[in-house]
Structures are given as structure tokens and as C-alpha cells.
Design a protein around this motif. Structure first.
Motif, PDB file in Angstrom:
ATOM      1  N   LYS A 169      98.109 -39.278 -15.096  1.00 17.75           N
ATOM      2  CA  LYS A 169      98.474 -40.492 -15.840  1.00 17.75           C
ATOM      3  C   LYS A 169      97.319 -40.927 -16.740  1.00 17.75           C
ATOM      4  N   LEU A 170      96.107 -40.891 -16.192  1.00 15.87           N
ATOM      5  CA  LEU A 170      94.936 -41.280 -16.973  1.00 15.87           C
ATOM      6  C   LEU A 170      94.725 -40.332 -18.151  1.00 15.87           C
ATOM      7  N   LEU A 171      94.848 -39.031 -17.914  1.00 21.98           N
ATOM      8  CA  LEU A 171      94.651 -38.054 -18.993  1.00 21.98           C
ATOM      9  C   LEU A 171      95.730 -38.192 -20.068  1.00 21.98           C
ATOM     10  N   ASN A 172      96.973 -38.460 -19.657  1.00 21.26           N
ATOM     11  CA  ASN A 172      98.038 -38.682 -20.642  1.00 21.26           C
ATOM     12  C   ASN A 172      97.754 -39.921 -21.485  1.00 21.26           C
ATOM     13  N   SER A 173      97.278 -40.960 -20.841  1.00 22.25           N
ATOM     14  CA  SER A 173      96.956 -42.188 -21.553  1.00 22.25           C
ATOM     15  C   SER A 173      95.785 -41.969 -22.521  1.00 22.25           C
ATOM     16  N   ILE A 174      94.787 -41.217 -22.078  1.00 22.56           N
ATOM     17  CA  ILE A 174      93.640 -40.900 -22.944  1.00 22.56           C
ATOM     18  C   ILE A 174      94.085 -40.093 -24.148  1.00 22.56           C
ATOM     19  N   GLU A 175      94.930 -39.097 -23.899  1.00 17.30           N
ATOM     20  CA  GLU A 175      95.403 -38.249 -24.998  1.00 17.30           C
ATOM     21  C   GLU A 175      96.191 -39.068 -26.028  1.00 17.30           C
ATOM     22  N   ALA A 176      97.044 -39.951 -25.541  1.00 12.43           N
ATOM     23  CA  ALA A 176      97.816 -40.789 -26.463  1.00 12.43           C
ATOM     24  C   ALA A 176      96.894 -41.708 -27.260  1.00 12.43           C
ATOM     25  N   TYR A 177      95.906 -42.298 -26.591  1.00 12.62           N
ATOM     26  CA  TYR A 177      94.961 -43.200 -27.258  1.00 12.62           C
ATOM     27  C   TYR A 177      94.147 -42.454 -28.312  1.00 12.62           C
ATOM     28  N   MET A 178      93.657 -41.263 -27.958  1.00 11.73           N
ATOM     29  CA  MET A 178      92.823 -40.484 -28.884  1.00 11.73           C
ATOM     30  C   MET A 178      93.641 -40.003 -30.086  1.00 11.73           C
ATOM     31  N   THR A 179      94.857 -39.589 -29.852  1.00 13.03           N
ATOM     32  CA  THR A 179      95.703 -39.118 -30.937  1.00 13.03           C
ATOM     33  C   THR A 179      96.069 -40.270 -31.871  1.00 13.03           C
ATOM     34  N   GLU A 180      96.362 -41.412 -31.280  1.00 16.20           N
ATOM     35  CA  GLU A 180      96.730 -42.580 -32.075  1.00 16.20           C
ATOM     36  C   GLU A 180      95.573 -43.044 -32.966  1.00 16.20           C
ATOM     37  N   ASN A 181      94.359 -42.967 -32.438  1.00 12.15           N
ATOM     38  CA  ASN A 181      93.184 -43.422 -33.182  1.00 12.15           C
ATOM     39  C   ASN A 181      92.484 -42.298 -33.952  1.00 12.15           C
ATOM     40  N   LYS A 182      93.088 -41.103 -33.963  1.00  9.08           N
ATOM     41  CA  LYS A 182      92.568 -39.943 -34.699  1.00  9.08           C
ATOM     42  C   LYS A 182      91.116 -39.643 -34.328  1.00  9.08           C
ATOM     43  N   MET A 183      90.866 -39.573 -33.031  1.00  5.56           N
ATOM     44  CA  MET A 183      89.533 -39.277 -32.533  1.00  5.56           C
ATOM     45  C   MET A 183      89.417 -37.784 -32.257  1.00  5.56           C
ATOM     46  N   LYS A 184      88.201 -37.333 -31.953  1.00  7.20           N
ATOM     47  CA  LYS A 184      87.927 -35.915 -31.740  1.00  7.20           C
ATOM     48  C   LYS A 184      87.801 -35.599 -30.257  1.00  7.20           C
ATOM     49  N   GLY A 185      87.728 -34.314 -29.966  1.00  2.00           N
ATOM     50  CA  GLY A 185      87.569 -33.866 -28.589  1.00  2.00           C
ATOM     51  C   GLY A 185      86.245 -34.284 -27.990  1.00  2.00           C
ATOM     52  N   SER A 186      85.209 -34.370 -28.808  1.00  2.00           N
ATOM     53  CA  SER A 186      83.906 -34.806 -28.295  1.00  2.00           C
ATOM     54  C   SER A 186      83.962 -36.254 -27.826  1.00  2.00           C
ATOM     55  N   ASP A 187      84.845 -37.052 -28.422  1.00  2.00           N
ATOM     56  CA  ASP A 187      85.027 -38.435 -27.969  1.00  2.00           C
ATOM     57  C   ASP A 187      85.664 -38.472 -26.583  1.00  2.00           C
ATOM     58  N   VAL A 188      86.530 -37.509 -26.292  1.00  2.00           N
ATOM     59  CA  VAL A 188      87.148 -37.421 -24.963  1.00  2.00           C
ATOM     60  C   VAL A 188      86.070 -37.132 -23.924  1.00  2.00           C
ATOM     61  N   VAL A 189      85.170 -36.232 -24.264  1.00  2.00           N
ATOM     62  CA  VAL A 189      84.102 -35.871 -23.336  1.00  2.00           C
ATOM     63  C   VAL A 189      83.228 -37.079 -23.026  1.00  2.00           C
ATOM     64  N   THR A 190      82.866 -37.849 -24.055  1.00  2.00           N
ATOM     65  CA  THR A 190      82.040 -39.033 -23.814  1.00  2.00           C
ATOM     66  C   THR A 190      82.807 -40.096 -23.025  1.00  2.00           C
ATOM     67  N   LEU A 191      84.111 -40.171 -23.225  1.00  2.00           N
ATOM     68  CA  LEU A 191      84.921 -41.140 -22.492  1.00  2.00           C
ATOM     69  C   LEU A 191      85.038 -40.760 -21.017  1.00  2.00           C
ATOM     70  N   LEU A 192      85.072 -39.467 -20.721  1.00  2.00           N
ATOM     71  CA  LEU A 192      85.224 -39.003 -19.337  1.00  2.00           C
ATOM     72  C   LEU A 192      83.897 -38.903 -18.580  1.00  2.00           C
ATOM     73  N   LYS A 193      82.788 -39.226 -19.218  1.00  2.00           N
ATOM     74  CA  LYS A 193      81.481 -39.134 -18.556  1.00  2.00           C
ATOM     75  C   LYS A 193      81.377 -39.932 -17.259  1.00  2.00           C
ATOM     76  N   PRO A 194      81.962 -41.122 -17.148  1.00  2.84           N
ATOM     77  CA  PRO A 194      81.839 -41.860 -15.874  1.00  2.84           C
ATOM     78  C   PRO A 194      82.399 -41.098 -14.664  1.00  2.84           C
ATOM     79  N   LEU A 195      83.355 -40.205 -14.887  1.00  2.00           N
ATOM     80  CA  LEU A 195      83.909 -39.439 -13.760  1.00  2.00           C
ATOM     81  C   LEU A 195      82.917 -38.394 -13.252  1.00  2.00           C
ATOM     82  N   ASN A 196      81.980 -37.971 -14.095  1.00  2.00           N
ATOM     83  CA  ASN A 196      81.014 -36.948 -13.707  1.00  2.00           C
ATOM     84  C   ASN A 196      79.637 -37.510 -13.397  1.00  2.00           C
ATOM     85  N   ASP A 197      79.511 -38.823 -13.366  1.00  2.00           N
ATOM     86  CA  ASP A 197      78.229 -39.467 -13.117  1.00  2.00           C
ATOM     87  C   ASP A 197      77.915 -39.418 -11.619  1.00  2.00           C
TER      88      ASP A 197
END
Length: 162
Positions: free
Chosen positions: A81-109
Motif C-alpha cells: 500500500k505504501l509503495l503504491n501510494s509513493i508511486e502514485a505521488y511520484m508520478t503525479e509530481n513528475k519526480m525521478k527514481g532517485s527521489d524515491v530512494v531518498t524518500l525510502l531512506k527512513p526504512l533503511n536507517d
């Protein structure tokens, strides 16, 4: 015997080279380099899309689930659910894959995520970052109910290096 040297001379005069060099090979080399550069740019653009990065995250999570012997769990449904929401948000705002990586950093901290409850808190933080309040609220309710002894959570925490 005088015919032999004369026939050799005639053959030598009639024979032409089989392959002639039409010039330098540097044109072919330069063309190959240009094709490699174009292919690299295309590949980078293809890889640097949110859908590609999220697909890779899902593959890694599925691999970890299979390793743990758990094919389906509530946590993985929540992560999807979280990944689907992230994908929709990134696509809507025309962001890049590197932005996804920076957004997911808290999960790997490693300092931030030490228990399954911390993992849900990181997911809540990400959901708030992408302005998905309903998802953050759902994760907040589930973070209160999460079991810390889940085999899948232990495996995911181990994969994150915690």
C-alpha cells in the motif's frame, strides 16, 4: 618455356586486390561510441523512473519473504500500500527514481529502526511526507498492534542490517 613468364605477367596485370580499404576505420569507431552513449542515456532514463525503483524494492521484499517462508503477511500488504501510494505521488509530481530512494531512506536507517514498531513509525513518516494522511492513520493504528516477534519482521530488519 617462354610462355610461362608471359602468362604469369598477364595474370599479375589482370588480378586486382580482393578488398580495398576505403579509408579510415575511425568513422566506425566514432559511430559505435555515439551509439553506446545514446544507449547509456536511454538506459539511465529508464532506470531513473519511480516505477522501476519501486519494482526493484518489491522484488527484494518478495525475495526476503520467500527466504523466510512467508508468502503473504499483513506487513507486506501494508508495504505494498505504501509503495503504491509513493508511486502514485511520484508520478503525479513528475519526480525521478532517485527521489524515491531518498524518500525510502527512513526504512533503511539502522539507528531509527530497531523494532517492528519502529518500522511502522518509519512508514508513517513516509506516508506523511507524501501527504497520504489516511494511510498514515492506518499505519498508526497497526503500529500499536504489531508483534515484535514476527519472523518476517525479523528477516526484514536483518536485511536492513539491524
Amino acid at each position: 618455356m617462354s610462355d610461362v613468364p608471359e602468362s604469369v605477367a598477364n595474370i599479375a596485370a589482370v588480378a586486382q586486390p580482393v578488398a580495398e580499404s576505403s579509408g579510415s576505420v575511425w568513422g566506425y569507431v566514432a559511430g559505435g561510441v555515439v551509439l553506446l552513449i545514446i544507449a547509456g542515456i536511454y538506459g539511465y532514463k529508464k532506470i531513473n523512473q519511480p516505477a522501476f525503483v519501486i519494482k526493484q524494492v518489491r522484488k527484494k521484499n518478495l525475495k526476503e519473504m520467500k527466504k523466510q517462508g512467508i508468502e503473504s503477511s499483513e506487513f507486506m500488504v501494508d508495504m505494498d500500500k505504501l509503495l503504491n501510494s509513493i508511486e502514485a505521488y511520484m508520478t503525479e509530481n513528475k519526480m525521478k527514481g532517485s527521489d524515491v530512494v531518498t524518500l525510502l531512506k527512513p526504512l533503511n536507517d539502522k539507528d531509527r529502526v530497531k523494532t517492528p514498531k519502529d518500522m511502522y513509525n518509519s512508514m508513517i513518516y513516509i506516508a506523511n511526507e507524501i501527504n497520504d494522511v489516511a494511510l498514515a492513520k492506518e499505519f498508526k493504528n497497526k503500529s500499536k498492534q504489531v508483534k515484535s516477534s514476527s519472523a518476517l519482521m525479523a528477516g526484514l530488519l536483518k536485511r536492513a542490517g539491524i
